[in-house]
Design an enzyme around this catalytic site. Structure first.
Site, PDB file in Angstrom:
ATOM      1  N   LYS A 159     -33.171  11.484 -50.609  1.00 45.84           N
ATOM      2  CA  LYS A 159     -32.946  12.705 -51.400  1.00 45.84           C
ATOM      3  C   LYS A 159     -32.158  12.399 -52.674  1.00 45.84           C
ATOM      4  O   LYS A 159     -31.194  11.638 -52.644  1.00 45.84           O
ATOM      5  CB  LYS A 159     -32.179  13.751 -50.567  1.00 45.84           C
ATOM      6  CG  LYS A 159     -32.939  14.193 -49.313  1.00 45.84           C
ATOM      7  CD  LYS A 159     -32.126  15.159 -48.452  1.00 45.84           C
ATOM      8  CE  LYS A 159     -32.281  16.595 -48.890  1.00 45.84           C
ATOM      9  NZ  LYS A 159     -31.712  17.547 -47.880  1.00 45.84           N
ATOM     10  N   GLY A 165     -35.267  22.684 -56.160  1.00 51.53           N
ATOM     11  CA  GLY A 165     -36.615  23.237 -56.212  1.00 51.53           C
ATOM     12  C   GLY A 165     -37.599  22.463 -55.338  1.00 51.53           C
ATOM     13  O   GLY A 165     -38.793  22.466 -55.604  1.00 51.53           O
ATOM     14  N   GLU A 201     -30.877  11.003 -45.399  1.00 50.69           N
ATOM     15  CA  GLU A 201     -30.561  12.025 -44.405  1.00 50.69           C
ATOM     16  C   GLU A 201     -31.578  11.945 -43.269  1.00 50.69           C
ATOM     17  O   GLU A 201     -32.771  11.768 -43.533  1.00 50.69           O
ATOM     18  CB  GLU A 201     -30.665  13.397 -45.083  1.00 50.69           C
ATOM     19  CG  GLU A 201     -29.786  14.459 -44.498  1.00 50.69           C
ATOM     20  CD  GLU A 201     -29.745  15.671 -45.421  1.00 50.69           C
ATOM     21  OE1 GLU A 201     -28.754  15.823 -46.167  1.00 50.69           O
ATOM     22  OE2 GLU A 201     -30.706  16.443 -45.414  1.00 50.69           O
ATOM     23  N   ILE A 204     -34.876  16.201 -39.743  1.00 45.51           N
ATOM     24  CA  ILE A 204     -34.787  17.091 -38.589  1.00 45.51           C
ATOM     25  C   ILE A 204     -36.116  17.822 -38.470  1.00 45.51           C
ATOM     26  O   ILE A 204     -36.430  18.689 -39.279  1.00 45.51           O
ATOM     27  CB  ILE A 204     -33.656  18.137 -38.750  1.00 45.51           C
ATOM     28  CG1 ILE A 204     -32.370  17.502 -39.289  1.00 45.51           C
ATOM     29  CG2 ILE A 204     -33.435  18.910 -37.464  1.00 45.51           C
ATOM     30  CD1 ILE A 204     -31.433  16.968 -38.267  1.00 45.51           C
ATOM     31  N   ARG A 293     -25.189  29.227 -57.566  1.00 51.30           N
ATOM     32  CA  ARG A 293     -25.868  30.107 -58.536  1.00 51.30           C
ATOM     33  C   ARG A 293     -26.505  31.268 -57.789  1.00 51.30           C
ATOM     34  O   ARG A 293     -26.492  31.313 -56.566  1.00 51.30           O
ATOM     35  CB  ARG A 293     -26.973  29.302 -59.228  1.00 51.30           C
ATOM     36  CG  ARG A 293     -27.926  28.684 -58.199  1.00 51.30           C
ATOM     37  CD  ARG A 293     -29.170  28.132 -58.805  1.00 51.30           C
ATOM     38  NE  ARG A 293     -29.917  27.274 -57.918  1.00 51.30           N
ATOM     39  CZ  ARG A 293     -30.844  27.649 -57.067  1.00 51.30           C
ATOM     40  NH1 ARG A 293     -31.161  28.929 -56.950  1.00 51.30           N
ATOM     41  NH2 ARG A 293     -31.477  26.786 -56.307  1.00 51.30           N
ATOM     42  N   ARG A 339     -43.043  35.748 -52.301  1.00 47.28           N
ATOM     43  CA  ARG A 339     -43.090  35.247 -53.678  1.00 47.28           C
ATOM     44  C   ARG A 339     -44.541  35.238 -54.150  1.00 47.28           C
ATOM     45  O   ARG A 339     -45.383  34.521 -53.594  1.00 47.28           O
ATOM     46  CB  ARG A 339     -42.524  33.831 -53.775  1.00 47.28           C
ATOM     47  CG  ARG A 339     -41.062  33.737 -53.398  1.00 47.28           C
ATOM     48  CD  ARG A 339     -40.486  32.412 -53.853  1.00 47.28           C
ATOM     49  NE  ARG A 339     -39.178  32.165 -53.263  1.00 47.28           N
ATOM     50  CZ  ARG A 339     -38.334  31.225 -53.675  1.00 47.28           C
ATOM     51  NH1 ARG A 339     -38.686  30.407 -54.665  1.00 47.28           N
ATOM     52  NH2 ARG A 339     -37.166  31.066 -53.087  1.00 47.28           N
TER      53      ARG A 339
HETATM   54  P1  ADP Z   1     -33.905  29.112 -54.470  1.00 46.98           P
HETATM   55  O1  ADP Z   1     -33.067  28.159 -53.711  1.00 46.98           O
HETATM   56  O2  ADP Z   1     -33.175  30.147 -55.220  1.00 46.98           O
HETATM   57  O3  ADP Z   1     -35.082  29.558 -53.729  1.00 46.98           O
HETATM   58  P2  ADP Z   1     -35.494  27.208 -55.856  1.00 46.98           P
HETATM   59  O4  ADP Z   1     -35.034  25.968 -55.208  1.00 46.98           O
HETATM   60  O5  ADP Z   1     -36.825  27.775 -55.545  1.00 46.98           O
HETATM   61  O6  ADP Z   1     -34.399  28.301 -55.675  1.00 46.98           O
HETATM   62  O7  ADP Z   1     -35.341  27.053 -57.409  1.00 46.98           O
HETATM   63  C1  ADP Z   1     -35.449  28.134 -58.268  1.00 46.98           C
HETATM   64  C2  ADP Z   1     -35.899  27.626 -59.593  1.00 46.98           C
HETATM   65  O8  ADP Z   1     -34.934  26.714 -60.099  1.00 46.98           O
HETATM   66  C3  ADP Z   1     -37.195  26.850 -59.564  1.00 46.98           C
HETATM   67  O9  ADP Z   1     -37.850  27.082 -60.788  1.00 46.98           O
HETATM   68  C4  ADP Z   1     -36.746  25.416 -59.457  1.00 46.98           C
HETATM   69  O10 ADP Z   1     -37.726  24.552 -59.963  1.00 46.98           O
HETATM   70  C5  ADP Z   1     -35.511  25.436 -60.305  1.00 46.98           C
HETATM   71  N1  ADP Z   1     -34.502  24.454 -59.855  1.00 46.98           N
HETATM   72  C6  ADP Z   1     -33.760  24.517 -58.753  1.00 46.98           C
HETATM   73  N2  ADP Z   1     -32.916  23.458 -58.676  1.00 46.98           N
HETATM   74  C7  ADP Z   1     -33.141  22.713 -59.774  1.00 46.98           C
HETATM   75  C8  ADP Z   1     -32.590  21.483 -60.280  1.00 46.98           C
HETATM   76  N3  ADP Z   1     -31.646  20.804 -59.639  1.00 46.98           N
HETATM   77  N4  ADP Z   1     -33.082  21.022 -61.452  1.00 46.98           N
HETATM   78  C9  ADP Z   1     -34.030  21.688 -62.086  1.00 46.98           C
HETATM   79  N5  ADP Z   1     -34.576  22.826 -61.674  1.00 46.98           N
HETATM   80  C10 ADP Z   1     -34.156  23.347 -60.529  1.00 46.98           C
HETATM   81  P1  ADP Z   2     -33.540  21.532 -52.685  1.00 48.34           P
HETATM   82  O1  ADP Z   2     -32.291  21.162 -53.425  1.00 48.34           O
HETATM   83  O2  ADP Z   2     -34.768  21.049 -53.332  1.00 48.34           O
HETATM   84  O3  ADP Z   2     -33.541  22.972 -52.310  1.00 48.34           O
HETATM   85  P2  ADP Z   2     -32.847  20.961 -49.905  1.00 48.34           P
HETATM   86  O4  ADP Z   2     -31.945  19.845 -49.545  1.00 48.34           O
HETATM   87  O5  ADP Z   2     -32.297  22.328 -49.841  1.00 48.34           O
HETATM   88  O6  ADP Z   2     -33.450  20.680 -51.352  1.00 48.34           O
HETATM   89  O7  ADP Z   2     -34.148  20.858 -49.015  1.00 48.34           O
HETATM   90  C1  ADP Z   2     -35.293  21.603 -49.300  1.00 48.34           C
HETATM   91  C2  ADP Z   2     -36.129  21.722 -48.024  1.00 48.34           C
HETATM   92  O8  ADP Z   2     -36.486  20.419 -47.551  1.00 48.34           O
HETATM   93  C3  ADP Z   2     -35.404  22.370 -46.859  1.00 48.34           C
HETATM   94  O9  ADP Z   2     -35.467  23.770 -46.892  1.00 48.34           O
HETATM   95  C4  ADP Z   2     -36.157  21.785 -45.684  1.00 48.34           C
HETATM   96  O10 ADP Z   2     -37.395  22.412 -45.487  1.00 48.34           O
HETATM   97  C5  ADP Z   2     -36.421  20.375 -46.135  1.00 48.34           C
HETATM   98  N1  ADP Z   2     -35.336  19.475 -45.725  1.00 48.34           N
HETATM   99  C6  ADP Z   2     -34.247  19.125 -46.441  1.00 48.34           C
HETATM  100  N2  ADP Z   2     -33.456  18.292 -45.747  1.00 48.34           N
HETATM  101  C7  ADP Z   2     -34.049  18.103 -44.564  1.00 48.34           C
HETATM  102  C8  ADP Z   2     -33.745  17.310 -43.398  1.00 48.34           C
HETATM  103  N3  ADP Z   2     -32.680  16.549 -43.340  1.00 48.34           N
HETATM  104  N4  ADP Z   2     -34.635  17.341 -42.371  1.00 48.34           N
HETATM  105  C9  ADP Z   2     -35.748  18.105 -42.431  1.00 48.34           C
HETATM  106  N5  ADP Z   2     -36.084  18.843 -43.473  1.00 48.34           N
HETATM  107  C10 ADP Z   2     -35.262  18.851 -44.542  1.00 48.34           C
END
Ligand code: ADP
Ligand code: ADP
Ligand code: MG
Length: 455
Positions: A159, A165, A201, A204, A293, A339
């Site tokens: 990761k 996103g 990580e 899971i 945010r 969505r």
């Molecule tokens: P939420 O957790 O609110 O559902 P998303 O993960 O779907 O949000 O992200 C919302 C928007 O922000 C998307 O357009 C995603 O591509 C953008 N986004 C989220 N995190 C980042 C990041 N670290 N860098 C760039 N864009 C991001």
């Molecule tokens: P983002 O910053 O893009 O939102 P997250 O770390 O929140 O990334 O992970 C996005 C999604 O990826 C989670 O909602 C889950 O579905 C999957 N995911 C993330 N970490 C794990 C993990 N350790 N094991 C299984 N699925 C994971």
């Protein structure tokens, strides 16, 4: 109220949402937009409009200097970053405050600590929040990664610390996989997030994604309960609900308390979300990340608690203290969010920008539509595909699913393809009706069926 004029450095539905919240508080609005968005709904609603650059996000919505300059030119005293773009960029947040402006979000040092995912896990560890087993912080190089991986066990995820996103995450099943993917994830992270720090990580399997909405004012932190967000495609949420059907009252209490403890440990100020994975068989939950945010799916929490999260973000940023008390916040019914994206679910979610030739939303008390669409609007191809959030509330879960299906049938959108047929199919789907699913369920189901235009 300290904020008089708010600059919104974002676009789409969230810009509309923030402008509405500002106007309700008597705050005047300035929309800072790209050349591609001058005819957007937010552009028409804002009291002032300032173009900050060309369509390319790096020339506009990601251009901190241009945004700061726009704030100066228009005399705005605060900036709301929305989500995505610069919302979780600590350098931007600190540049905003250095210029004497209010950043509508947490302080820059809190964003730096919690917005970096590897760093946030260390903060969570110190706050006693259970973590997904993984590397101790970032991995320096491949041999370090391999060493950590043998301790964590496979399968695991690589990761990006700055990821978001759903991007910057790769599943690997073996040391060979890891060796091959490690440099790829690093390069992709560098290109997408301008930072190539990565961590590992444990993967899971069959877990639920459950997250807790919190609000802090720098002294007090409260929670607005949780959201169930396991229905995802490519690790991006598609369909969310609140409260989470899988939680017992005791588990709900433990999860929400853990999120509050984490936020309190950094004196959190503003709205934020603490994300967890829940193993529904054992009842164990693990912290994955915090979003410092406003989140896309915040309306479902607003619907069940009656609390306006964006309103509170603005008030807290303006210097107000939280007057809400935890014991007064209760769960009222259930809410789901679908969505609606500009993608064709019949053709593997192929992007579908273009002109909206016809648009009609149903109107109902139990329906809330968050959208920037209007008839004749041209959906540009450059940005996130989110067109609308279709949010429905009811007393019980079965009611809300039926009601959503009936309301969704009344939507008329022509000119582009949308994910509405996917939602119609999901609402009729057995695992959705039973509330029995995990983060892999939607993709597994997509492999076994075909979404048709009529579904
Ligand atoms: P939420 O957790 O609110 O559902 P998303 O993960 O779907 O949000 O992200 C919302 C928007 O922000 C998307 O357009 C995603 O591509 C953008 N986004 C989220 N995190 C980042 C990041 N670290 N860098 C760039 N864009 C991001
Ligand atoms: P983002 O910053 O893009 O939102 P997250 O770390 O929140 O990334 O992970 C996005 C999604 O990826 C989670 O909602 C889950 O579905 C999957 N995911 C993330 N970490 C794990 C993990 N350790 N094991 C299984 N699925 C994971
Ligand atoms: Mg996340």
């Amino acid at each position: 109220m300290m904020i008089k004029k708010l600059l919104i450095a974002n676009r789409g539905e969230i810009a509309v949402r923030i402008i509405q919240a500002a106007h309700k508080l008597g705050i005047s609005s300035v929309l800072a937009c790209s050349e591609a968005d001058t005819e957007s709904m937010a552009a028409h609603m804002a009291n002032e409009l300032i173009v900050i650059g060309s369509a390319r996000a790096d020339q506009s919505y990601l251009n901190g200097d241009a945004i700061l300059h726009a704030a100066q030119q228009t005399g705005a005293d605060a900036i709301h970053p929305g989500y995505g773009f610069l919302a979780e960029n600590p350098e931007f947040a600190s540049a905003v405050t250095e210029q004497g402006l209010i950043f509508v979000g947490p302080p820059a040092d809190v964003i730096a600590m919690m917005g970096d995912k590897a760093c946030a896990k260390n903060v969570a560890l110190r706050a006693g929040v259970p973590l997904v087993p993984g590397s101790a912080g970032e991995v320096e190089n491949l041999s370090h990664a391999l060493q950590e991986a043998s301790r964590i066990g496979y399968p695991l995820l690589i990761k990006a610390s700055a990821g978001g996103g759903g991007r910057g995450i790769r599943l690997v099943h073996s040391a060979d996989d890891l060796a091959r993917e490690f440099p790829i994830v690093k390069a992709e992270a560098k290109a997408a997030f301008a930072y190539d720090g990565i961590y590992l990580e444990r993967f899971i399997n069959n877990a639920r994604h459950i997250e807790v909405q919190i609000l802090g004012d720098g002294e007090q932190v409260i929670h607005l309960f949780e959201r169930e967000c396991s229905l995802q495609r490519r690790r991006q949420k598609i369909f969310e609900e609140a409260p989470a059907p899988a939680l017992t009252p005791a588990l709900r209490q433990a999860l929400c308390q853990s999120a509050v403890a984490l936020a309190q440990s950094v004196n959190y100020r503003s709205a934020g979300t603490v994300e967890y994975l829940l193993d529904s068989r054992s009842g164990e939950f693990f912290f994955i990340e915090m979003n410092t945010r406003i989140q896309v799916e915040h309306p479902v929490s607003e619907m069940i608690t009656g609390i306006d999260i964006v309103d509170w973000m603005l008030r807290i940023a303006g210097g107000e203290s939280l007057s809400l008390r935890q014991q007064d916040i209760t769960i009222n019914g259930v809410a789901i969010e679908m969505r609606i994206n500009a993608e064709d679910p019949v053709r593997n979610f192929f992007p579908s920008p273009g002109t909206i030739t016809q648009l009609q939303w149903p109107k109902a008390e139990d329906l809330r539509i968050e959208s920037h669409l209007y008839p004749g609007y041209q959906v540009p191809p450059y940005y996130d595909s989110l067109l609308a959030k279709f949010v429905v509330q009811a007393t019980h879960r079965q009611q809300v699913l039926q009601r959503a299906a009936s309301l969704l049938r009344q939507v008329q959108i022509a000119g582009i393809k949308t994910t509405i047929p996917l939602h119609q199919a999901l609402l009729a789907c057995d695992f959705v009706i039973r509330g029995d699913f995990h983060t892999g369920s939607l993709e597994q189901w997509l492999q076994t069926m075909t979404v048709t235009e009529e579904s």
